[in-house]
Design a protein around this motif. Structure first.
Motif, short mmCIF file in Angstrom:
data_model
loop_
_atom_site.label_atom_id
_atom_site.label_comp_id
_atom_site.label_asym_id
_atom_site.label_seq_id
_atom_site.Cartn_x
_atom_site.Cartn_y
_atom_site.Cartn_z
N ASP A 210 -36.51 42.90 -23.94
CA ASP A 210 -36.25 43.58 -22.66
C ASP A 210 -36.35 45.11 -22.70
O ASP A 210 -35.75 45.79 -21.87
N LEU A 211 -37.14 45.65 -23.61
CA LEU A 211 -37.28 47.11 -23.65
C LEU A 211 -37.89 47.67 -22.36
O LEU A 211 -37.65 48.83 -22.01
N SER A 212 -38.63 46.86 -21.62
CA SER A 212 -39.23 47.35 -20.38
C SER A 212 -38.18 47.73 -19.34
O SER A 212 -38.48 48.47 -18.40
N LYS A 213 -36.96 47.24 -19.49
CA LYS A 213 -35.90 47.61 -18.53
C LYS A 213 -35.56 49.10 -18.59
O LYS A 213 -34.93 49.62 -17.68
N SER B 287 -39.65 53.52 -16.30
CA SER B 287 -39.46 54.08 -14.96
C SER B 287 -39.72 53.03 -13.89
O SER B 287 -39.17 53.11 -12.80
N ALA B 288 -40.54 52.02 -14.18
CA ALA B 288 -40.82 50.96 -13.21
C ALA B 288 -39.62 50.04 -12.97
O ALA B 288 -39.51 49.43 -11.91
N GLU B 289 -38.71 49.95 -13.94
CA GLU B 289 -37.60 49.00 -13.84
C GLU B 289 -36.21 49.62 -13.79
O GLU B 289 -35.31 49.05 -13.18
N ASN C 149 -43.10 40.92 -20.45
CA ASN C 149 -42.15 40.24 -21.33
C ASN C 149 -42.53 38.77 -21.46
O ASN C 149 -42.19 37.95 -20.60
N PRO C 150 -43.21 38.41 -22.55
CA PRO C 150 -43.71 37.04 -22.70
C PRO C 150 -42.61 35.98 -22.89
O PRO C 150 -42.92 34.80 -22.93
N HIS C 151 -41.34 36.39 -22.95
CA HIS C 151 -40.27 35.40 -23.02
C HIS C 151 -39.93 34.86 -21.62
O HIS C 151 -39.07 33.99 -21.50
N HIS C 152 -40.59 35.34 -20.59
CA HIS C 152 -40.40 34.80 -19.24
C HIS C 152 -41.53 33.83 -18.92
O HIS C 152 -42.70 34.15 -19.12
N PRO C 153 -41.20 32.65 -18.40
CA PRO C 153 -42.24 31.68 -18.06
C PRO C 153 -43.28 32.25 -17.09
O PRO C 153 -44.46 31.90 -17.16
N GLN C 154 -42.86 33.15 -16.21
CA GLN C 154 -43.77 33.73 -15.21
C GLN C 154 -44.90 34.51 -15.88
O GLN C 154 -45.99 34.64 -15.31
#
Length: 185
Positions: free
Chosen positions: A53-56, A59-61, A92-97
């Motif tokens: 979850d580093l993307s959190k 600036s986008a999140e 984040n490839p740990h999300h099914p989406q």
């Protein structure tokens, strides 16, 4: 504003966003990341969860997540929320989406399970520090939390949760980073 380890860079503060709100969101994210790491390294020591979850922090999140989870604003008052969530899923490839209807690779499926367990523990049970050992009931997941998976992955997740629940965790100490992030002011 000075940029240091205790300050939020000015570029993240827009509109009515308060620095304390951003700091609280960072604290919440770090608790979640530490829970994912500790549970993950205990259950799957062969995998690396340090980048979870580093993307959190991007600036986008960062601001839309702060508005949603700290300020508790409804989505209608958080116009950037949908794009922040989409950004999160795409990075984040740990999300099914992320997989757009394709089966998830084993490593990411397992990280997804750990993410789900840590999130439930942190938010639904309102806990920030893990017990000394995992408890079998931690692996009881309501079917509604599995709807985001394609059918084949849903079965794999349920089978894995059943396998994990059957393990005697009392003799297995929690591994990794099990620490409390400084509490709310």
């Amino acid at each position: 504003m000075e940029n240091c380890c205790n300050c939020v860079p000015q570029r993240f503060l827009t509109g009515d966003m308060k620095e304390d709100d951003i700091k609280e969101n960072v604290r919440i994210i770090e608790i979640h990341r530490s829970l994912v790491y500790a549970i993950g390294k205990t259950v799957y020591p062969e995998y690396n969860f340090i980048g979870h979850d580093l993307s959190k922090f991007s600036s986008a999140e960062l601001e839309p997540y702060t508005i949603k989870f700290v300020n508790k604003a409804p989505d209608s008052e958080n116009p950037a929320w949908e794009s922040a969530l989409e950004h999160h899923y795409k990075n984040n490839p740990h999300h099914p989406q992320y997989w757009e209807g394709k089966p998830m690779p084993e490593e990411f499926l397992k990280e997804s399970i750990i993410d789900m367990l840590a999130a439930r523990y942190q938010y639904a049970e309102a806990k920030e520090v893990l017990p000394d050992q995992l408890q079998p009931e931690m692996f009881d997941v309501q079917p509604m939390y599995l709807t985001r998976y394609i059918d084949s992955d849903k079965k794999r997740v349920q089978d894995e949760l059943d396998r994990l629940k059957a393990i005697d965790w009392h003799a297995v100490p929690i591994q990794g980073l099990n620490f409390s992030i400084s509490s709310k002011k």
